[in-house]
Write an enzyme that holds these catalytic residues in place. Structure first.
Site, PDB file in Angstrom:
ATOM      1  N   ASP A  17       0.828  -1.214   0.000  1.00  0.00           N
ATOM      2  CA  ASP A  17       0.000   0.000   0.000  1.00  0.00           C
ATOM      3  C   ASP A  17       0.862   1.265   0.000  1.00  0.00           C
ATOM      4  O   ASP A  17       1.968   1.269   0.547  1.00  0.00           O
ATOM      5  CB  ASP A  17      -0.916  -0.021   1.237  1.00  0.00           C
ATOM      6  CG  ASP A  17      -2.036   1.011   1.125  1.00  0.00           C
ATOM      7  OD1 ASP A  17      -2.412   1.376  -0.001  1.00  0.00           O
ATOM      8  OD2 ASP A  17      -2.531   1.455   2.194  1.00  0.00           O
ATOM      9  N   ASN A  65     -11.177  -2.680  -4.727  1.00  0.00           N
ATOM     10  CA  ASN A  65     -10.468  -1.732  -5.595  1.00  0.00           C
ATOM     11  C   ASN A  65     -11.189  -1.509  -6.938  1.00  0.00           C
ATOM     12  O   ASN A  65     -10.898  -0.538  -7.646  1.00  0.00           O
ATOM     13  CB  ASN A  65      -9.013  -2.180  -5.843  1.00  0.00           C
ATOM     14  CG  ASN A  65      -8.110  -2.039  -4.630  1.00  0.00           C
ATOM     15  OD1 ASN A  65      -7.165  -2.808  -4.444  1.00  0.00           O
ATOM     16  ND2 ASN A  65      -8.376  -1.047  -3.789  1.00  0.00           N
TER      17      ASN A  65
END
Ligand code: IPE
Ligand code: IPE
Ligand code: MG
Length: 249
Positions: A17, A65
């Site tokens: 991330d 996502n």
């Protein structure tokens, strides 16, 4: 560096991330951050193979996502196809076996085919197993396992009364693979974001503020050191675990 192989995790999982924030900090578009993330991924895969890690599971795209802006989603899917095309031969030459977990049906056809081909090509490799989680969610995984159990029961292949943890585990995406020993999340957030839920019951969790494009072998070694210093008790007392270690040493 951790020298004693017994102190190393056998299976590492990573939530990669921070690509978007890295891009913003550098005045670039988000997709440039994802591209920079590929460089970090290459370094980490090589370092893990080098350190003797058996299994590396990377969270590259979550079930959630898909909710991102369409141009970012399309850009990421193209990037995955490109990375597969560029990297599979070298992974294969280096003895890495590639596997994919996630909801295949949701992926564009070209990517799905590329993943299938990479899996077939590298199926015999034994140095390290690299598992890519794409269109993956921990809850999706539990649901698909439960559905497959239900089908097996309805067909009479499985007795509902015998469904225990080991039986359900066989239907999970990482079914045949030992649970992750160490989970790393870069980018500063201290959450799981629907990554492996079933499999991380006793995984050691390591969070770092380093953004994924900046994560390198020094950061990986810091995570390995953190892991080597943990005492894994699995519900037992520290004394019980210490006695076992003495006997097995
Ligand atoms: C992780 O980086 C990569 C994917 C989720 C595909 P992000 O894109 O989430 O980066 P941040 O969190 O916005 O910085
Ligand atoms: C988790 O990161 C997913 C991946 C790294 C692939 P996100 O950036 O999607 O997580 P949240 O939304 O901040 O929880
Ligand atoms: Mg993020």
């Amino acid at each position: 560096m951790v020298e004693d192989k017994r102190q190393l995790p056998r299976h590492i999982a990573i939530i990669m991330d921070g690509n978007g924030r890295w891009a913003r900090q550098n005045g670039r578009r988000r997709i440039a951050g994802h591209r920079a993330g590929v460089t970090a991924t290459r370094t980490v895969v090589e370092t893990c193979a080098d350190r003797g890690i058996d299994i590396l599971t990377l969270f590259a795209f979550s079930s959630e996502n898909w909710k991102r802006p369409p141009d970012e989603v399309t850009g990421l899917m193209s990037l995955f196809v490109e990375v597969l095309r560029n990297e599979v031969d070298s992974l294969h030459e280096n003895g890495v076996r590639l596997n994919f977990i996630g909801d295949r049906d949701q992926l564009p056809r070209g990517l799905r085919l590329g993943l299938g081909e990479a899996e077939q090509k590298t199926i015999g490799n034994e140095r390290m197993q690299l598992v890519l989680a794409l269109a993956y969610g921990g809850r999706w995984d539990i649901v698909q396992a439960a559905q497959r159990v239900a089908v097996a029961v309805s067909k009479g292949e499985l007795d509902a009364n015998t469904v225990d943890e080991a039986a359900l585990n066989k239907y999970m995406s990482l079914g045949g693979i030992p649970d992750p020993d160490l989970l790393i999340r870069t980018g500063g957030e201290r959450r799981i974001s629907n990554f492996l839920l079933w499999d991380i019951a006793y995984t050691e969790l390591y969070f770092t503020d380093t953004l994924w494009p900046e994560f390198d072998s020094t950061d990986l070694d810091a995570a390995l050191k953190f892991f080597a210093d943990r005492e894994r008790r699995y519900g037992k007392t520290g004394e019980q675990v210490a006695v076992r270690t003495e006997f097995s040493a």
